[in-house]
Scaffold this motif. Structure first.
Motif, PDB file in Angstrom:
ATOM      1  N   GLN A   1       0.826  -1.213   0.000  1.00  0.00           N
ATOM      2  CA  GLN A   1       0.000   0.000   0.000  1.00  0.00           C
ATOM      3  C   GLN A   1       0.859   1.261   0.000  1.00  0.00           C
ATOM      4  O   GLN A   1       0.517   2.250  -0.649  1.00  0.00           O
ATOM      5  CB  GLN A   1      -0.913   0.027   1.241  1.00  0.00           C
ATOM      6  CG  GLN A   1      -1.670  -1.245   1.521  1.00  0.00           C
ATOM      7  CD  GLN A   1      -2.496  -1.722   0.342  1.00  0.00           C
ATOM      8  OE1 GLN A   1      -3.232  -0.934  -0.248  1.00  0.00           O
ATOM      9  NE2 GLN A   1      -2.373  -2.986  -0.009  1.00  0.00           N
ATOM     10  N   VAL A   2       1.957   1.233   0.751  1.00  0.00           N
ATOM     11  CA  VAL A   2       2.765   2.443   0.957  1.00  0.00           C
ATOM     12  C   VAL A   2       3.877   2.586  -0.081  1.00  0.00           C
ATOM     13  O   VAL A   2       4.138   3.680  -0.571  1.00  0.00           O
ATOM     14  CB  VAL A   2       3.371   2.430   2.384  1.00  0.00           C
ATOM     15  CG1 VAL A   2       4.287   3.629   2.604  1.00  0.00           C
ATOM     16  CG2 VAL A   2       2.259   2.415   3.428  1.00  0.00           C
TER      17      VAL A   2
ATOM     18  N   GLY B   1       4.018  15.056  -4.401  1.00  0.00           N
ATOM     19  CA  GLY B   1       2.854  14.279  -4.820  1.00  0.00           C
ATOM     20  C   GLY B   1       1.885  14.064  -3.673  1.00  0.00           C
ATOM     21  O   GLY B   1       2.074  14.552  -2.557  1.00  0.00           O
ATOM     22  N   THR B   2       0.828  13.313  -3.925  1.00  0.00           N
ATOM     23  CA  THR B   2      -0.241  13.110  -2.940  1.00  0.00           C
ATOM     24  C   THR B   2      -0.355  11.670  -2.470  1.00  0.00           C
ATOM     25  O   THR B   2      -1.258  11.346  -1.704  1.00  0.00           O
ATOM     26  CB  THR B   2      -1.591  13.547  -3.541  1.00  0.00           C
ATOM     27  OG1 THR B   2      -1.831  12.786  -4.742  1.00  0.00           O
ATOM     28  CG2 THR B   2      -1.580  15.032  -3.891  1.00  0.00           C
ATOM     29  N   THR B   3       0.528  10.778  -2.922  1.00  0.00           N
ATOM     30  CA  THR B   3       0.455   9.393  -2.466  1.00  0.00           C
ATOM     31  C   THR B   3       0.941   9.303  -1.022  1.00  0.00           C
ATOM     32  O   THR B   3       1.627  10.207  -0.522  1.00  0.00           O
ATOM     33  CB  THR B   3       1.301   8.464  -3.349  1.00  0.00           C
ATOM     34  OG1 THR B   3       2.685   8.770  -3.143  1.00  0.00           O
ATOM     35  CG2 THR B   3       0.942   8.633  -4.822  1.00  0.00           C
ATOM     36  N   ILE B   4       0.621   8.225  -0.368  1.00  0.00           N
ATOM     37  CA  ILE B   4       1.055   8.050   1.020  1.00  0.00           C
ATOM     38  C   ILE B   4       2.579   7.981   1.104  1.00  0.00           C
ATOM     39  O   ILE B   4       3.183   8.442   2.075  1.00  0.00           O
ATOM     40  CB  ILE B   4       0.378   6.795   1.630  1.00  0.00           C
ATOM     41  CG1 ILE B   4       0.595   6.761   3.144  1.00  0.00           C
ATOM     42  CG2 ILE B   4       0.871   5.528   0.973  1.00  0.00           C
ATOM     43  CD1 ILE B   4      -0.274   5.751   3.846  1.00  0.00           C
ATOM     44  N   ARG B   5       3.215   7.425   0.057  1.00  0.00           N
ATOM     45  CA  ARG B   5       4.685   7.415   0.030  1.00  0.00           C
ATOM     46  C   ARG B   5       5.229   8.841   0.009  1.00  0.00           C
ATOM     47  O   ARG B   5       6.157   9.177   0.751  1.00  0.00           O
ATOM     48  CB  ARG B   5       5.167   6.647  -1.196  1.00  0.00           C
ATOM     49  CG  ARG B   5       6.659   6.835  -1.509  1.00  0.00           C
ATOM     50  CD  ARG B   5       7.015   6.225  -2.844  1.00  0.00           C
ATOM     51  NE  ARG B   5       8.322   6.669  -3.305  1.00  0.00           N
ATOM     52  CZ  ARG B   5       8.561   7.168  -4.497  1.00  0.00           C
ATOM     53  NH1 ARG B   5       7.562   7.290  -5.360  1.00  0.00           N
ATOM     54  NH2 ARG B   5       9.766   7.543  -4.851  1.00  0.00           N
ATOM     55  N   ASN B   6       4.668   9.700  -0.851  1.00  0.00           N
ATOM     56  CA  ASN B   6       5.123  11.087  -0.930  1.00  0.00           C
ATOM     57  C   ASN B   6       4.987  11.791   0.416  1.00  0.00           C
ATOM     58  O   ASN B   6       5.891  12.518   0.853  1.00  0.00           O
ATOM     59  CB  ASN B   6       4.315  11.859  -1.975  1.00  0.00           C
ATOM     60  CG  ASN B   6       4.376  11.252  -3.367  1.00  0.00           C
ATOM     61  OD1 ASN B   6       3.375  11.256  -4.087  1.00  0.00           O
ATOM     62  ND2 ASN B   6       5.519  10.725  -3.754  1.00  0.00           N
TER      63      ASN B   6
ATOM     64  N   LEU C   1       9.590   3.575   7.091  1.00  0.00           N
ATOM     65  CA  LEU C   1       9.923   3.247   5.704  1.00  0.00           C
ATOM     66  C   LEU C   1      11.112   2.294   5.624  1.00  0.00           C
ATOM     67  O   LEU C   1      11.154   1.408   4.760  1.00  0.00           O
ATOM     68  CB  LEU C   1      10.218   4.531   4.922  1.00  0.00           C
ATOM     69  CG  LEU C   1       9.021   5.466   4.709  1.00  0.00           C
ATOM     70  CD1 LEU C   1       9.461   6.760   4.045  1.00  0.00           C
ATOM     71  CD2 LEU C   1       7.947   4.782   3.875  1.00  0.00           C
ATOM     72  N   PHE C   2      12.072   2.463   6.530  1.00  0.00           N
ATOM     73  CA  PHE C   2      13.251   1.596   6.548  1.00  0.00           C
ATOM     74  C   PHE C   2      12.859   0.148   6.828  1.00  0.00           C
ATOM     75  O   PHE C   2      13.353  -0.788   6.187  1.00  0.00           O
ATOM     76  CB  PHE C   2      14.226   2.109   7.608  1.00  0.00           C
ATOM     77  CG  PHE C   2      15.608   1.514   7.542  1.00  0.00           C
ATOM     78  CD1 PHE C   2      16.256   1.327   6.337  1.00  0.00           C
ATOM     79  CD2 PHE C   2      16.265   1.150   8.710  1.00  0.00           C
ATOM     80  CE1 PHE C   2      17.537   0.798   6.281  1.00  0.00           C
ATOM     81  CE2 PHE C   2      17.541   0.613   8.670  1.00  0.00           C
ATOM     82  CZ  PHE C   2      18.176   0.438   7.447  1.00  0.00           C
TER      83      PHE C   2
END
Length: 540
Positions: free
Chosen positions: A368-369, A383-388, A409-410
């Motif tokens: 998902q992320v 951007g607008t993604t959860i990753r961004n 994230l790591f």
């Protein structure tokens, strides 16, 4: 009203006149929170006079009026000395029906059923007074421990199913306050009075949990009305008290069942909806806080729901609760003006530890992320993604928020520096890598499964052109020295050397290098480190 006049009349007035006198005072001061400091002594005397009246045999209507007066006065912490005594706390505890000696719930239950509405209001007002007094007076907190007020509350928890709403709400709030303000009381509540089990049972009853397996509650009916506001209020107070009692408590083997039961109840809570989105978010926030206190091994309860079916891709586990937590996390990131440290880091910590110790949770969250990269022409933080959004947090001004987001994230990248840089760029990840001593690359110490990450064809073709610092493919920039003569190039190079030398001599900058172990050090130290001798000392 003049306080001197009230005090003089209270000394000689009968019960009916006392009630009228105090009712007038209550009407005039019901909204008062800032009191006149000049009248501090008089208000303290009024507290004592009201307690004296309550110590006599007076009718419930008069008791209620006296307690309302005391509740108003108890907002001022400077006048609580008469109440914060053994006698004062025992009077209020008696009015609230909190008696430590009542071990069994049968008698209390029958008393609750036989109470008139006015008698119930007395209990509620007494509990409200106790909440105010305990919150505002350290002396009252100590007396509460001495008279075992919490024991009386636990006896009350045994018959929680008979509570009327406000009695339950303020009983739970008082237990929360005592467990928050007196950390030394938490161990006694856990060991001797089994408060964790009792509060879990209160939650089960309040949330209407129906078990269909050892740690599996029946799924809420999608067509059912939302949880009533009153049930939600009581559940939140129970969760807050449970949070205090499980804080920094690892438990033993005998507690494992109770912890897993709590995790199952919290999963049920995450699936419920309340009357408003704001209340649902509050419920999820308390659930997250409590889940953080439970042993990480218990988090598998969140995904072990075989009867309702699961996703084969993730070992047949049910990821509904994990998705709710992800949605909650994104809402907290998007919330304008929110305190990230208090509102966001708990859910980030929970998802990080869940991903670190449960492979299926990590794989689902990563999908998902951090889905496989396709478009690498845009910087990771734009951007607008959860990753961004998470990559932007890696450079947040708050150090705690920055580290928590980076660690999350790591872990999703299985603590692989190369994988992390692929999704975030070196510039965003540098802070974490410095803190972990991983500037030279490598992995963290945690062991992960060997499943390989699959790169898209788009990423593979663009990989050679990605700027490792920014994490994206940059448009070619014109070469500023392309049209210079050799003499101009030499002049600019010498000018740059002189500038660095001047800044270095003035200690404005200090050239740094990377040691073989990945840590930063002054450049002269890294240049002077002797090369490793791999030849060995033995000769054939």
């Amino acid at each position: 009203m003049d306080l001197n006049n009230i005090l003089s009349q209270l000394e000689t007035a009968n019960e009916e006149d006392i009630e009228k006198l105090l009712q007038q005072y209550n009407r005039e001061n019901s909204d008062t929170f800032a009191f006149d400091q000049k009248e501090e002594t008089l208000r303290s005397k009024l507290c004592q006079s009201v307690l004296t009246v309550l110590g006599r045999q007076v009718q419930p209507s008069c008791q209620k009026t006296c307690l309302e007066t005391l509740r108003i006065l108890s907002r001022d912490k400077r006048v609580l000395a008469p109440v914060a005594t053994r006698e004062g706390m025992l009077i209020l505890g008696g009015m609230a029906k909190l008696r430590a000696g009542e071990e069994e719930g049968g008698d209390r239950s029958s008393q609750e059923d036989s109470q008139s509405e006015e008698e119930e209001r007395v209990v509620v007002e007494a509990l409200k007074c106790l909440c105010n007094v305990v919150y505002n007076s350290p002396a009252a907190q100590q007396v509460s421990v001495d008279v075992q007020l919490a024991h009386g509350l636990c006896a009350s928890l045994r018959v929680a199913h008979t509570w009327h709403h406000e009695v339950g709400l303020f009983s739970l709030r008082l237990l929360f306050l005592l467990s928050a303000l007196r950390p030394d009381l938490r161990g006694v509540l856990r060991r001797e009075w089994h408060a964790v089990r009792l509060l879990s049972e209160v939650l089960e009853h309040t949330l209407d949990v129906r078990w269909v397996g050892p740690y599996e509650a029946a799924r809420p009916d999608p067509q059912a009305p939302p949880m009533p506001a009153e049930d939600n209020e009581r559940a939140m107070e129970a969760l807050k008290a449970l949070f205090n009692l499980t804080l920094s408590y690892t438990g033993g083997e005998e507690d494992d069942h109770q912890f897993r039961l709590i995790a199952a109840i919290l999963r049920h809570l995450l699936m419920l909806r309340t009357e408003t989105e704001e209340k649902t978010e509050e419920a999820h926030s308390h659930a997250v806080n409590l889940l953080n206190n439970l042993p990480v091994s218990c988090l598998d309860v969140l995904i072990e729901v075989p009867i309702q079916g699961g996703q084969e891709k993730y070992g047949g586990k049910n990821m509904d609760a994990v998705q709710v937590l992800l949605d909650f996390m994104e809402k907290r990131i998007d919330k304008q003006g929110s305190n990230y440290k208090e509102g966001l880091t708990p859910v980030l910590n929970l998802l990080t530890e869940g991903s670190r110790h449960h492979r299926e949770i990590r794989r689902y969250i990563k999908a998902q992320v951090l889905p496989p990269l396709k478009d690498v022409k845009i910087r990771p933080e734009i951007g607008t993604t959860i990753r961004n959004k998470l990559v932007r947090l890696m450079t947040h001004v708050d150090m705690g928020v920055k580290q928590t987001a980076a660690e999350f994230l790591f872990v999703l990248c299985k603590e692989s520096v190369d994988n992390l840089l692929k999704y975030t760029g070196y510039g965003n990840a540098a802070g974490l890598l410095v803190a972990r001593g991983l500037l030279a690359g490598g992995r963290g110490e945690t062991q992960y499964s060997e499943d390989e990450d699959s790169d898209t064809e788009e990423y593979k073709s663009a990989k050679p052109f990605i700027n490792p610092i920014t994490g994206h493919v940059e448009e070619p920039m014109p070469n500023p020295i392309e049209e210079m003569t050799e003499e101009q190039k030499e002049y600019e190079a010498q000018k740059l050397v002189n500038m660095f030398d001047k800044l270095s001599r003035q200690n404005v900058i200090r050239p740094m290098g990377v040691r073989p172990d990945g840590t930063l050090a002054p450049l002269e130290e890294t240049l002077c480190d002797p090369p490793e001798d791999n030849s060995g000392s033995d000769s054939d």
